[in-house]
Write an enzyme that holds these catalytic residues in place. Structure first.
Site, PDB file in Angstrom:
ATOM      1  N   ASN A 107       4.440  28.469  -2.306  1.00  0.00           N
ATOM      2  CA  ASN A 107       4.483  27.239  -3.097  1.00  0.00           C
ATOM      3  C   ASN A 107       5.821  26.507  -2.962  1.00  0.00           C
ATOM      4  O   ASN A 107       5.849  25.289  -2.777  1.00  0.00           O
ATOM      5  CB  ASN A 107       4.180  27.539  -4.565  1.00  0.00           C
ATOM      6  CG  ASN A 107       2.768  28.059  -4.751  1.00  0.00           C
ATOM      7  OD1 ASN A 107       1.956  28.010  -3.827  1.00  0.00           O
ATOM      8  ND2 ASN A 107       2.463  28.568  -5.934  1.00  0.00           N
ATOM      9  N   THR A 152       1.746 -24.511   4.175  1.00  0.00           N
ATOM     10  CA  THR A 152       1.287 -23.930   2.909  1.00  0.00           C
ATOM     11  C   THR A 152      -0.218 -24.130   2.921  1.00  0.00           C
ATOM     12  O   THR A 152      -0.710 -25.136   3.461  1.00  0.00           O
ATOM     13  CB  THR A 152       1.908 -24.617   1.672  1.00  0.00           C
ATOM     14  OG1 THR A 152       1.522 -25.994   1.682  1.00  0.00           O
ATOM     15  CG2 THR A 152       3.425 -24.525   1.661  1.00  0.00           C
ATOM     16  N   HIS A 153      -0.953 -23.165   2.390  1.00  0.00           N
ATOM     17  CA  HIS A 153      -2.422 -23.181   2.479  1.00  0.00           C
ATOM     18  C   HIS A 153      -2.899 -23.252   3.929  1.00  0.00           C
ATOM     19  O   HIS A 153      -3.988 -23.752   4.197  1.00  0.00           O
ATOM     20  CB  HIS A 153      -3.015 -24.348   1.692  1.00  0.00           C
ATOM     21  CG  HIS A 153      -2.430 -24.541   0.329  1.00  0.00           C
ATOM     22  ND1 HIS A 153      -2.945 -23.931  -0.799  1.00  0.00           N
ATOM     23  CD2 HIS A 153      -1.339 -25.236  -0.083  1.00  0.00           C
ATOM     24  CE1 HIS A 153      -2.211 -24.279  -1.846  1.00  0.00           C
ATOM     25  NE2 HIS A 153      -1.222 -25.059  -1.446  1.00  0.00           N
ATOM     26  N   SER A 274     -11.608  -9.312  28.297  1.00  0.00           N
ATOM     27  CA  SER A 274     -12.984  -9.102  27.849  1.00  0.00           C
ATOM     28  C   SER A 274     -13.809  -8.657  29.041  1.00  0.00           C
ATOM     29  O   SER A 274     -13.582  -9.114  30.163  1.00  0.00           O
ATOM     30  CB  SER A 274     -13.549 -10.411  27.284  1.00  0.00           C
ATOM     31  OG  SER A 274     -14.965 -10.375  27.309  1.00  0.00           O
ATOM     32  N   LYS A 280     -10.792 -14.493  28.777  1.00  0.00           N
ATOM     33  CA  LYS A 280     -10.214 -13.985  27.535  1.00  0.00           C
ATOM     34  C   LYS A 280      -8.902 -13.234  27.725  1.00  0.00           C
ATOM     35  O   LYS A 280      -8.694 -12.512  28.687  1.00  0.00           O
ATOM     36  CB  LYS A 280     -11.211 -13.055  26.816  1.00  0.00           C
ATOM     37  CG  LYS A 280     -12.353 -13.758  26.130  1.00  0.00           C
ATOM     38  CD  LYS A 280     -11.937 -14.834  25.148  1.00  0.00           C
ATOM     39  CE  LYS A 280     -11.688 -14.344  23.747  1.00  0.00           C
ATOM     40  NZ  LYS A 280     -12.800 -13.732  23.070  1.00  0.00           N
ATOM     41  N   GLU A 287      -4.147  -7.220  16.265  1.00  0.00           N
ATOM     42  CA  GLU A 287      -5.296  -6.981  15.370  1.00  0.00           C
ATOM     43  C   GLU A 287      -5.298  -5.546  14.854  1.00  0.00           C
ATOM     44  O   GLU A 287      -5.642  -5.282  13.700  1.00  0.00           O
ATOM     45  CB  GLU A 287      -6.607  -7.270  16.102  1.00  0.00           C
ATOM     46  CG  GLU A 287      -6.784  -8.745  16.435  1.00  0.00           C
ATOM     47  CD  GLU A 287      -7.930  -8.947  17.405  1.00  0.00           C
ATOM     48  OE1 GLU A 287      -9.026  -9.249  16.947  1.00  0.00           O
ATOM     49  OE2 GLU A 287      -7.724  -8.776  18.620  1.00  0.00           O
ATOM     50  N   LYS A 322      -0.972  16.648   3.050  1.00  0.00           N
ATOM     51  CA  LYS A 322      -0.363  16.400   4.353  1.00  0.00           C
ATOM     52  C   LYS A 322      -1.146  15.448   5.272  1.00  0.00           C
ATOM     53  O   LYS A 322      -0.528  14.555   5.874  1.00  0.00           O
ATOM     54  CB  LYS A 322      -0.068  17.741   5.039  1.00  0.00           C
ATOM     55  CG  LYS A 322       1.154  18.409   4.381  1.00  0.00           C
ATOM     56  CD  LYS A 322       1.332  19.872   4.732  1.00  0.00           C
ATOM     57  CE  LYS A 322       0.390  20.800   4.032  1.00  0.00           C
ATOM     58  NZ  LYS A 322       0.616  20.916   2.569  1.00  0.00           N
TER      59      LYS A 322
HETATM   60  N1  ARG Z   1      -1.227  25.873   2.821  1.00  0.00           N
HETATM   61  C1  ARG Z   1      -0.787  25.691   1.484  1.00  0.00           C
HETATM   62  C2  ARG Z   1      -0.516  24.195   1.225  1.00  0.00           C
HETATM   63  O1  ARG Z   1      -0.387  23.478   2.148  1.00  0.00           O
HETATM   64  C3  ARG Z   1       0.457  26.464   1.220  1.00  0.00           C
HETATM   65  C4  ARG Z   1       0.648  26.841  -0.217  1.00  0.00           C
HETATM   66  C5  ARG Z   1      -0.341  27.860  -0.614  1.00  0.00           C
HETATM   67  N2  ARG Z   1      -0.052  28.395  -1.895  1.00  0.00           N
HETATM   68  C6  ARG Z   1      -0.979  29.078  -2.561  1.00  0.00           C
HETATM   69  N3  ARG Z   1      -0.637  29.545  -3.702  1.00  0.00           N
HETATM   70  N4  ARG Z   1      -2.183  29.235  -2.104  1.00  0.00           N
HETATM   71  O2  ARG Z   1      -0.476  23.756   0.112  1.00  0.00           O
END
Ligand code: ARG
Length: 457
Positions: A107, A152-153, A274, A280, A287, A322
């Site tokens: 953790n 503007t606009h 294109s 084109k 974009e 993540k």
């Molecule tokens: N892979 C977990 C994460 O990205 C790591 C932490 C896991 N901790 C746990 N108590 N299961 O959050």
């Protein structure tokens, strides 16, 4: 890792939903760095023997070299980057590997790894944004006096200079940079040593690990340390606002590159063709920058939704932190690079811009201002007179400056020949010399300041 408590293994589905190694392997550098700082501290504090510290540190260095050379193996049984690295360490050095996780939990480990990663990501974005600003400033200097219509606009409003328009984006990107710098400053405390949630009874030195990892100090509350993902949200929110600016710039390139505008030609290197229409030349990169900004905002919302309502401390939902950060970062980095490339290499068609500024009666405000200043007419009345002049010019299909003095005086006798000097688009922009205005001398002053700020002055 927890075999003692369990009789059976996870189901295939459990293994799949639980594993984060497919994406968090991207944290391997930070994970190894965190582990090396941690074990060095355990040694210095006399918690792990010098021999074991040496074995662990050597093993971690070997793992880093392996990952560098061949990538991180993706074994779902090893769940995440932390367990992947630790089980490899056990394979390499045997029993001492088991001492690495003393006074640590995944953790605090993952919070530390991720914070380190986000800090590096901010550095990369910062460098990219400085490059984009440099490109904007260079083109602004080149076009400090190139006149284009200001809108503007999306209706022609008053003439501005292209340099002024580009420097508007320099300002926006500057605010983005300061938001990223704020985010980094706020991410400056190290969660390592918070352990699972409550701290540890081992005599660890959190200041030492914090320092070793480049933080200003340790975080002050262990529960907050393992629950906090503000640093990732700060990053995503700054990224969202930044991508919004990039999207607006991209949109202008899309509009400007269209044939009816013709303000800009994108080089081959930033255009696509294109498969059916041979004529084109499409602004796909612009974009996609515009499109990516929506995805980046989506990433920000995704993590916001993940975090809202989570009780303290760690919950596995947080493993979902993540992917949106990685995705947003990749999209943002590419968007910055693409916009920098387009700004650097595009050809601004200044004659088309001038023509559009001439055609749109863009100096009407200058005529009204002239009537106020030279003939002492109240602005509202001057506005009305000018409206009649514009109507006449529209009927005769000529620019304001091409109307005859007789025609002007027929509308209002107080107009004299000096008015023509005020009606050209060059006179119009030159007149707007208030601080921060569009006049070329103002643009040049802002460009000079910007070059100094960017270290290129
Ligand atoms: N892979 C977990 C994460 O990205 C790591 C932490 C896991 N901790 C746990 N108590 N299961 O959050």
């Amino acid at each position: 890792m927890w075999g003692g408590r369990f009789a059976g293994g996870p189901s295939a589905i459990m293994r799949e939903i639980n594993a984060s190694i497919p994406f968090d392997k991207r944290l391997w550098r930070q994970d190894i760095a965190g582990s090396r700082a941690h074990v060095a501290m355990l040694g210095a504090q006399g918690i792990v023997s010098a021999d074991d510290v040496a074995a662990i540190d050597g093993g971690l260095a070997t793992i880093a070299a392996e990952y560098e050379a061949g990538g991180v193996p993706e074994d779902l049984d090893r769940e995440d980057i932390h367990m992947t690295a630790e089980s490899r360490l056990a394979e390499l050095i045997g029993a001492p590997a088991g001492r690495l996780h003393t006074a640590r939990s995944r953790n605090d480990q993952v919070a530390t790894d991720f914070k380190l990663w986000v800090r590096d990501a901010i550095d990369a974005v910062e460098a990219g944004l400085a490059g984009l600003q440099a490109a904007l400033v260079a083109r602004a200097e080149e076009h400090a006096a190139s006149v284009m219509p200001g809108f503007t606009h999306l209706q022609v409003a008053q003439p501005v200079t292209l340099g002024h328009h580009l420097m508007a984006y320099y300002e926006m990107i500057g605010r983005d940079r300061s938001r990223f710098a704020d985010a980094k400053a706020r991410a400056n405390l190290c969660p390592l040593g918070a352990a699972a949630l409550a701290g540890t009874g081992f005599p660890i030195d959190r200041s030492a690990t914090a320092r070793a990892l480049g933080f200003a100090g340790p975080t002050r509350n262990s529960l907050d340390s393992v629950s906090d993902r503000d640093f990732a949200l700060d990053y995503l929110m700054a990224a969202t606002q930044c991508s919004l600016h990039l999207s607006r710039l991209a949109e202008e390139f899309v509009i400007w590159a269209s044939q009816p505008y013709g303000f800009v030609s994108l080089p081959d290197s930033y255009s696509t063709g294109s498969s059916i229409m041979p004529q084109k030349r499409n602004p796909d990169a612009a974009e996609l920058v515009r499109g990516h900004s929506g995805r980046i905002a989506g990433c920000m919302v995704a993590l916001t939704m993940t975090m809202k309502g989570l009780p303290l401390a760690y919950s596995k939902d947080m493993q979902d932190d993540k992917p949106p950060v990685f995705e947003a970062h990749d999209l943002l980095a590419l968007s910055i690079a693409a916009m920098t490339g387009m700004v650097e290499t595009s050809t601004f068609r200044t004659e088309r811009m001038r023509g559009a500024a001439e055609a749109g009666f863009s100096t009407a405000t200058d005529l009204a201002d002239w009537l106020v200043r030279q003939a002492d007419i109240p602005f509202r009345e001057a506005h009305h007179i000018t409206g009649r002049v514009v109507k006449l010019a529209e009927t005769e299909n000529v620019a304001l400056s091409a109307l005859s003095l007789d025609a002007l005086q027929a509308i209002d006798a107080r107009i004299d020949e000096r008015v023509f000097a005020a009606l050209t688009i060059d006179a119009s922009v030159a007149a707007r010399s208030s601080f921060g205005g569009t006049a070329p001398d103002q643009v040049c002053a802002r460009v000079a300041e910007a070059k100094i700020a960017l270290g290129a002055g």
